[in-house]
Enzyme design. Sequence first.
Site, PDB file in Angstrom:
ATOM      1  N   ASP A  33       4.029 -10.148   0.551  1.00  0.00           N
ATOM      2  CA  ASP A  33       5.355 -10.719   0.791  1.00  0.00           C
ATOM      3  C   ASP A  33       5.984 -11.210  -0.516  1.00  0.00           C
ATOM      4  OD1 ASP A  33       7.520 -11.514   2.289  1.00  0.00           O
ATOM      5  OD2 ASP A  33       6.635 -13.432   2.872  1.00  0.00           O
ATOM      6  N   ASN A  81      10.464  -4.398  10.476  1.00  0.00           N
ATOM      7  CA  ASN A  81      11.161  -4.068   9.225  1.00  0.00           C
ATOM      8  C   ASN A  81      12.253  -3.014   9.398  1.00  0.00           C
ATOM      9  OD1 ASN A  81       8.238  -4.493   7.067  1.00  0.00           O
ATOM     10  ND2 ASN A  81       9.836  -5.954   7.654  1.00  0.00           N
TER      11      ASN A  81
END
Length: 254
Positions: A33, A81
């Site tokens: 991340d 996503n």
Amino acid sequence: MFKSFGRGERTSATTVEHPALQVKPRHIGIIMDGNGRWAKKRGLPRMAGHHAGMLAMREAIRACDDFGIECVTLYAFSTENWKRPVAEVEYLMRLPEQFFRNEIDELIKRGVKIRFLGDTSRLPSYTQETVRTSMQRTEHNTGMTVNFALNYGGRTELMSAIERYAKEVAEGRATVGDLTEAKFDRYLDTAGLPPLDLIIRTSGEIRLSNFLLWQAAYAELWFTEVLWPDFTRDDLFQAISDYGKRKRRFGAIE
């Protein structure tokens, strides 16, 4: 396109020789991340952050192999996503092709076996071809297993596992009432892999974000403020070293 962008000042400056790890996890999951924030801090497009993240992923795979880790699962693209801008999603779908084109020979030399978790049928045809080719070229390797969680979500995985079990029951190949946790494992994307021991998440976020929910039941968690493109071999060593100091009781009394 973004070849000239580096990964930050920490990468080469902090690398040191590491002593042998006495206690280490068999299976590490990594939530990679912070690519977008890394790029924003430098005034670069988000795609530059994803490219730098790919370079960090390459180094993490090498380090895991060098440290003797048996299996690593990398959260590359989640089922959520798809909500990102179309141009960003298209770029992310091209990254596997770029990565394996550059790295497959070294992965084969290291004996790495490639697997993918998640529903790859929804991926673009060129990404699916990369998935098939990389798995085929490494299927007989006996070294570290590297899993790419691509279009993966923990809840979706559990639902799919339940559907597989229900289908076997309907076909008479499984019996209601005989299901155990150990038997359920074989319906998951991670079937045949070592239990998940350690989850690493970068960028300061403290949550699992739908990653390996079943497998994470007794995994140790390790969080760092470091953005993924700046994550180094030293950071990985620190995470594994910290893991080695923890007492894992699995509900029992020490």
